[in-house]
Write an enzyme that holds these catalytic residues in place. Structure first.
Site, mmCIF file in Angstrom:
data_model
loop_
_atom_site.group_PDB
_atom_site.id
_atom_site.type_symbol
_atom_site.label_atom_id
_atom_site.label_comp_id
_atom_site.label_asym_id
_atom_site.label_seq_id
_atom_site.Cartn_x
_atom_site.Cartn_y
_atom_site.Cartn_z
ATOM 1 N N HIS A 1 42.546 -22.011 49.024
ATOM 2 C CA HIS A 1 43.921 -22.460 48.819
ATOM 3 C C HIS A 1 44.905 -21.299 48.932
ATOM 4 C CE1 HIS A 1 42.098 -26.139 47.219
ATOM 5 N NE2 HIS A 1 43.285 -26.704 47.376
ATOM 6 N N LYS B 1 48.556 -21.105 43.884
ATOM 7 C CA LYS B 1 47.843 -22.130 43.108
ATOM 8 C C LYS B 1 47.482 -21.607 41.724
ATOM 9 C CE LYS B 1 44.115 -25.494 43.454
ATOM 10 N NZ LYS B 1 44.980 -26.556 42.923
#
Ligand SMILES: NC(=O)c1ccc[n+]([C@@H]2O[C@H](COP(=O)([O-])OP(=O)(O)OC[C@H]3O[C@@H](n4cnc5c(N)ncnc54)[C@H](O)[C@@H]3O)[C@@H](O)[C@H]2O)c1
Ligand SMILES: O=C(O)C1=N[C@H](C(=O)O)CCC1
EC number: 1.17.1.8
Length: 266
Positions: A155, A159
């Site tokens: 990701h 995040k």
């Protein structure tokens, strides 16, 4: 069909912006209010880059649900706020659609009981991308035949939670069908703590965070002389919007809490 009246929390975020666009472009969706952290905006149309929507902006979520009549509460904020908002929505008779992650099994069980007692639909979706749902379903299918599996999720570096909700959900789905097994060498040692990733029932999850990424996952199965990789990539937040739309439509028809869109998509 009556319009579905929606309150959105987190309208200025990456997901919130796309969702406001989706609501604006969907004839039977109506944005009736937004909840933001900043006390700077009166209407959504005042927010830079957002569609010209007349929905009022609140900073106090409870005041918002008390004052505004709505059908669906869409939360796209962060794990901590998502938990508060789902409880608030159910308390005030709104159907929550929650895109944030980090719910424990007990929390989901409790929230499902609340939703059923109030005869309200609720959806918690760790991943709204239809391709990601299929990736998880295919991984579960493969787990019938392969006991050895590792999950690599990748990701963007903004995040907050690790591992991702999608990786945890994938591990849960695999666990339902996989013969429990501690993987790797029985005597393996981590020369650096964390080298083998997180351990869910003997499966390992590895989290990569890098600028340039959006949301990606590989589920790698190993067997005698063969490897099977099931992989999904989201390259932009638009990839999640068909799942957000489906969730808003479906939550109106439910009287229980659904955790994961794989329970809705055939
Ligand atoms: N389920 C999915 O498919 C999916 C996809 C992408 C992201 N996510 C999750 O959705 C969430 C949002 O992701 P993002 O990339 O848009 O993040 P982001 O940081 O770009 O946006 C979050 C927004 O929420 C706002 N916010 C934070 N606390 C708030 C509060 N108390 N009240 C109102 N607004 C508040 C922030 O100001 C920000 O504008 C994250 O939890 C992420 O993990 C889920
Ligand atoms: O951007 C994020 O954060 C995402 N989180 C989800 C997760 O935790 O699984 C997946 C989609 C993007």
């Amino acid at each position: 069909m009556n319009n579905i009246r929606i309150i959105i929390a987190g309208p200025r975020g990456n997901m919130g912006r796309e969702a406001c666009k989706l609501i604006h472009e969907t004839e039977y969706f109506e944005l009736v209010a937004a909840i933001d952290r900043k006390e700077e905006y009166t209407y959504v149309r005042d927010m830079e880059g957002l569609p010209a929507l007349d929905a009022p902006v609140y900073t106090d979520a409870e005041k918002c649900v008390q004052e505004v009549e709505a059908d669906v509460f869409l939360d796209l904020t962060n794990p901590e706020t998502g938990k508060k908002h789902i409880a608030l929505a159910l308390q005030y008779g709104l159907r929550p659609v929650i895109g944030t992650t980090g719910f424990t099994e007990e929390e989901i069980h409790e929230l499902r009981e609340k939703a059923e007692a109030a005869e309200l639909g609720a959806i918690i979706a760790p991943n709204f991308a239809i391709g990601a749902i299929l990736m998880m379903k295919f991984a579960k299918m493969a787990a019938h035949y392969f006991d050895d599996v590792e999950i690599i999720e990748l990701h963007h570096d903004r995040k907050l939670d690790a591992p991702s909700g999608t990786a945890l959900k994938t591990a849960e789905m695999i666990k339902e069908v996989r013969t429990a097994k501690v993987q790797g060498h029985p005597n393996e040692t981590e020369m650096l703590p964390g080298a083998r990733g997180a351990n869910v029932d003997g499966m390992h999850i590895h989290s990569v965070r890098l600028p340039g990424l959006v949301a990606h996952q590989q589920v790698i199965f190993g067997g005698d002389g063969q490897i099977l990789t099931v992989k999904h990539d989201s390259f932009n937040r638009g990839s999640f919007m068909s799942g957000v739309k489906l969730s808003i439509e479906q939550v109106m028809k439910l009287q229980t809490l659904v955790y994961g869109l794989e329970n809705i998509i055939e």
